[in-house]
Design a protein around this motif. Structure first.
Motif, mmCIF file in Angstrom:
data_model
loop_
_atom_site.group_PDB
_atom_site.id
_atom_site.type_symbol
_atom_site.label_atom_id
_atom_site.label_comp_id
_atom_site.label_asym_id
_atom_site.label_seq_id
_atom_site.Cartn_x
_atom_site.Cartn_y
_atom_site.Cartn_z
ATOM 1 N N LEU A 7 -46.017 0.600 -17.236
ATOM 2 C CA LEU A 7 -45.463 -0.754 -17.105
ATOM 3 C C LEU A 7 -43.952 -0.685 -16.903
ATOM 4 N N VAL A 8 -43.301 0.158 -17.711
ATOM 5 C CA VAL A 8 -41.849 0.312 -17.581
ATOM 6 C C VAL A 8 -41.510 0.816 -16.181
ATOM 7 N N GLY A 9 -42.302 1.785 -15.704
ATOM 8 C CA GLY A 9 -42.101 2.292 -14.344
ATOM 9 C C GLY A 9 -42.256 1.184 -13.318
ATOM 10 N N GLY A 10 -43.247 0.316 -13.514
ATOM 11 C CA GLY A 10 -43.488 -0.797 -12.603
ATOM 12 C C GLY A 10 -42.312 -1.754 -12.572
ATOM 13 N N ILE A 11 -41.747 -2.025 -13.755
ATOM 14 C CA ILE A 11 -40.589 -2.917 -13.810
ATOM 15 C C ILE A 11 -39.418 -2.274 -13.064
ATOM 16 N N GLY A 12 -39.310 -0.941 -13.177
ATOM 17 C CA GLY A 12 -38.277 -0.227 -12.427
ATOM 18 C C GLY A 12 -38.432 -0.450 -10.933
ATOM 19 N N ILE A 13 -39.685 -0.407 -10.467
ATOM 20 C CA ILE A 13 -39.968 -0.647 -9.049
ATOM 21 C C ILE A 13 -39.482 -2.031 -8.641
ATOM 22 N N MET A 14 -39.850 -3.020 -9.464
ATOM 23 C CA MET A 14 -39.503 -4.402 -9.141
ATOM 24 C C MET A 14 -37.988 -4.546 -9.053
ATOM 25 N N ASN A 15 -37.297 -3.954 -10.031
ATOM 26 C CA ASN A 15 -35.847 -4.014 -10.080
ATOM 27 C C ASN A 15 -35.235 -3.442 -8.805
ATOM 28 N N PHE A 55 -45.800 -5.434 -8.662
ATOM 29 C CA PHE A 55 -44.355 -5.500 -8.885
ATOM 30 C C PHE A 55 -43.569 -5.575 -7.576
ATOM 31 N N GLY A 56 -44.228 -5.273 -6.458
ATOM 32 C CA GLY A 56 -43.543 -5.361 -5.171
ATOM 33 C C GLY A 56 -43.678 -6.737 -4.549
ATOM 34 N N LEU A 57 -44.664 -7.509 -5.020
ATOM 35 C CA LEU A 57 -44.968 -8.775 -4.360
ATOM 36 C C LEU A 57 -43.826 -9.777 -4.474
ATOM 37 N N TYR A 58 -43.270 -9.886 -5.690
ATOM 38 C CA TYR A 58 -42.222 -10.883 -5.885
ATOM 39 C C TYR A 58 -40.997 -10.586 -5.016
ATOM 40 N N PRO A 59 -40.460 -9.341 -5.060
ATOM 41 C CA PRO A 59 -39.327 -9.042 -4.179
ATOM 42 C C PRO A 59 -39.680 -9.246 -2.700
ATOM 43 N N ALA A 60 -40.877 -8.835 -2.304
ATOM 44 C CA ALA A 60 -41.274 -8.967 -0.897
ATOM 45 C C ALA A 60 -41.351 -10.435 -0.501
ATOM 46 N N LYS A 61 -41.856 -11.277 -1.423
ATOM 47 C CA LYS A 61 -41.940 -12.710 -1.131
ATOM 48 C C LYS A 61 -40.553 -13.300 -0.969
#
Ligand SMILES: Nc1ncnc2c1ncn2[C@@H]1O[C@H](COP(=O)(O)OP(=O)(O)OP(=O)(O)O)[C@@H](O)[C@H]1O
Ligand SMILES: [Mg+2]
Lengths: 407, 235
Positions: free
Chosen positions: A294-302, A387-393
């Motif tokens: 999960l922490v890794g995923g948040i890193g991706i989003m960031n 985690f990529g969807l929000y930035p991509a949107k």
């Protein structure tokens, strides 16, 4: 744009900023690696427990003398307090049982030539081996004949054989227990440790009668330390326990208001408890791994959010050249997924190396399962999408002019 | 083809809104541009030239008024249709070139084709052709920062041309270039206009650049103050 081109773009974007992509990926590598390795450890613990459980024999219960009351005060003065060979045989006659073995045991120093070894010596009836589903690796077991004649023969466990004879063949050799010579007629196959961790192979078995007459002088004649009984089937275990306790109460003349002067412990229920613990352990380890994922995923989003902001102008240019919102969305989403899936692959690799190291350095045998790999892979792809969807949107929602004007 | 109406602007108004404060920029523009025209748009800084270009390029929407491009009312189109028009009908050339830094020139030029659904191999082939036509055939594998500004602008023009658009929109295409290079770029536009009949709209501050065009539209504070042949204008 087709999917191949989108992937190519994603790889190009990643290779532009290798350090950043690498660090972002590291979060996923650690997360996926942790999940896969933790699940593998949990699984190996469970398999180990299952192996030990099946080594106990199926539908087996242990009957030993003395009530199970915790205060230690024995009820029923004047009644028979010991468990005897006759009790065991009577239980064996019950239709709900398929076999009963009687056991006495005591640790002795066992000697062969000049070599000594301390081992648990058990006097058992031959049913013991069939209930535990335990065969010899060399030589043979003893049977009714040896019981009746109280022969001085011994069947030894693997640990004892190795310590006394090393690589040499123990069959036909003589071991001395309490200074009495016993002929080794069999070596049992490896059984490993029991649920409590004790080495089951560190044992010497002799006929019950021989043990009672010549080795273990204790209690009244015929009394035994415990009995191992096997119910006829799994569904009959509860009936068997009831039948056996009724029989023993009658035989021991226990009055209705008195407690049992014996204890019957169903090994299956112990096994279930152990399995429950193993499952809980697996879940716990998996949860720890998931948190790092999960922490890794948040890193991706960031990082993706930073990347979208940094590349606002690029997004504007692409839109001016004809990129649809869907193209922009897919581009950033693919980047996140590519990072996650590459990270997932490396994570699986590290988990595999970790499992090799654990297997080498500890007594545990940890193997990465194919299901674990598939789950980790699809999970990391999902993390990428989630985690990529929000930035991509956010990237896709940019207005062309505003994106182009961004400095 | 030449002579047909390409676009009609009727009473186009544009205001920017920042924190609820309205800043009117265009006050009702009425212009018709035919196919094959070469038009220069001039005006002081802040007169609304870029704002108008963005509307013409379907990158921005007017606050009111009607913009008909190729017979279609642009205001009624959705995002995907607008993207398609930007891809197929319009080629953009920017003052700052706006090439994608990390891509080799050939891929920069091929990008609009990829968005049009052309395969990678075919797109690269056509991109190489276009680069060769603009004299950059030797540089296809270089990155944008490995060539000069004038060459970068030629790459940008190649990219604008690669989907064979009906219209080139160039907002100060020579703004960052020296005189010699500007002449090269303007000669390129002239050739495209005369040989291929492509409609070209350029925004410029330099009278020397505007002279390459045939028609001049002058803006002042959001109003059209001159619309006629370049030759008749006081540049
Ligand atoms: N996003 C915006 N928000 C508010 N006002 C803006 C915005 N963009 C432009 N303007 C204003 O609109 C007016 C016209 O701007 P525009 O960029 O169209 O001018 P221009 O004619 O292209 O000028 P230049 O020759 O300097 O490029 C200017 O006064 C500018 O301040
Ligand atoms: Mg401008």
């Amino acid at each position: 744009m087709n999917i191949f081109q989108v992937f190519l773009e994603a790889f190009r974007a990643m290779s532009m900023n290798r350090l950043r992509a690498g660090l972002t990926m590291l979060g996923i590598i650690i997360g996926v690696g942790a999940v896969v390795l933790m699940l593998a450890i949990g699984e190996s613990v469970r398999e180990d427990i299952n192996r030990r459980i099946s080594a106990m024999g199926s539908n087996v219960m242990v009957i030993f003398p003395g009530s199970s009351t915790s205060n230690g005060v024995r009820a029923g003065r004047g009644v028979v307090q010991t468990l005897t060979l006759q009790d065991a045989q009577a239980i064996g006659q019950l239709p709900s049982f398929s076999g009963v073995a009687a056991i006495v045991q005591q640790p002795f120093q066992v000697a062969s030539g000049t070599t000594n070894w301390n081992a648990n010596v058990s006097g058992v009836t031959p049913e013991y081996f069939s209930i535990k589903d335990w065969n010899t690796e060399l030589g043979s077991l003893f049977g009714e004949v040896e019981i009746r004649s109280a022969s001085r023969v011994a069947v030894i466990g693997r640990t004892v054989a190795s310590n006394l004879y090393g690589e040499a063949d123990p069959i036909g050799q003589t071991i001395r227990i309490r200074n009495r010579p016993f002929e080794v007629i069999g070596v049992l196959e490896n059984k490993g440790s029991d649920l409590g961790g004790g080495d089951q192979d560190d044992a010497v078995f002799v006929p019950l009668t021989t043990a009672r007459q010549q080795l273990i002088r204790w209690g009244q004649p015929g009394s035994i330390h415990y009995a191992l009984a096997q119910a006829a089937s799994a569904s009959q275990v509860q009936d068997a326990i009831y039948d056996a306790s009724q029989l023993l109460r009658t035989r021991h003349r226990v009055r209705d208001d008195q407690e049992d002067d014996f204890t019957i412990r169903d090994l299956a229920s112990i096994a279930e408890a152990a399995q429950g613990i193993a499952t809980a352990l697996t879940l716990l380890l998996g949860a720890i791994g998931s948190i790092s994922l999960l922490v890794g995923g948040i890193g991706i989003m960031n990082i993706m959010l930073v990347s979208v902001t940094e590349r606002t102008r690029e997004i504007g240019i692409r839109m001016a050249l004809g990129a649809k919102r869907r193209d922009v969305l897919l581009q950033f989403l693919t980047e996140a997924v590519v990072i996650c899936v590459c990270g997932g692959a490396l994570g699986v690799l590290f988990a595999y190396l970790g499992s090799l190291a654990i297997t080498k350095l500890s007594p545990m045998e940890v193997g990465i399962s194919m299901t674990g790999i598939v789950i980790a892979f699809s999970f990391s792809a999902l993390i990428g999408i989630f985690f990529g969807l929000y930035p991509a949107k956010r990237a896709a929602a940019l207005k062309p002019v505003e994106a182009l004007r961004y400095e | 083809m030449t002579g047909q109406t390409l676009m009609t602007l009727t009473d186009i108004k544009k205001s920017y809104f920042n924190a609820e404060i309205e800043t009117p920029v265009l006050h009702g523009i009425n212009v018709t541009i035919n196919r094959g025209e070469f038009v220069a748009i001039m005006g002081q800084s802040g007169s609304g030239k870029s704002t108008l270009m963005n509307i013409l390029g379907c990158l921005d929407t007017p606050t009111s008024g009607s913009f008909v491009l190729n017979g279609k009312e642009v205001g009624t189109l959705n995002d995907n249709e607008l993207a398609q028009i930007r891809n197929e009908t319009i080629g953009f050339v920017f003052q700052g070139f706006n090439l994608l830094k990390r891509m080799p020139l050939v891929d920069n030029v091929a990008l609009p084709l990829l968005y049009a659904g052309v395969s990678m191999a075919e797109a690269r082939k056509r991109a190489t052709e276009k680069l060769t036509q603009t004299g950059l055939g030797a540089f296809t594998k270089r990155l944008p920062n490995q060539i000069s500004g004038g060459q970068q602008q030629r790459v940008a023009i190649s990219r604008a041309l690669v989907c064979e658009p009906a219209l080139i929109l160039a907002d100060e295409p020579t703004g960052n270039l020296d005189t010699t290079t500007s002449v090269e770029i303007m000669n390129l536009f002239t050739r495209l206009n005369e040989e291929q009949g492509m409609s070209i709209l350029i925004v410029t501050h330099e009278p020397d650049v505007a002279k390459y065009a045939k028609r001049l539209v002058r803006l002042k504070d959001g109003y059209v103050t001159y619309d006629g042949p370049v030759a008749d204008a006081h540049l």
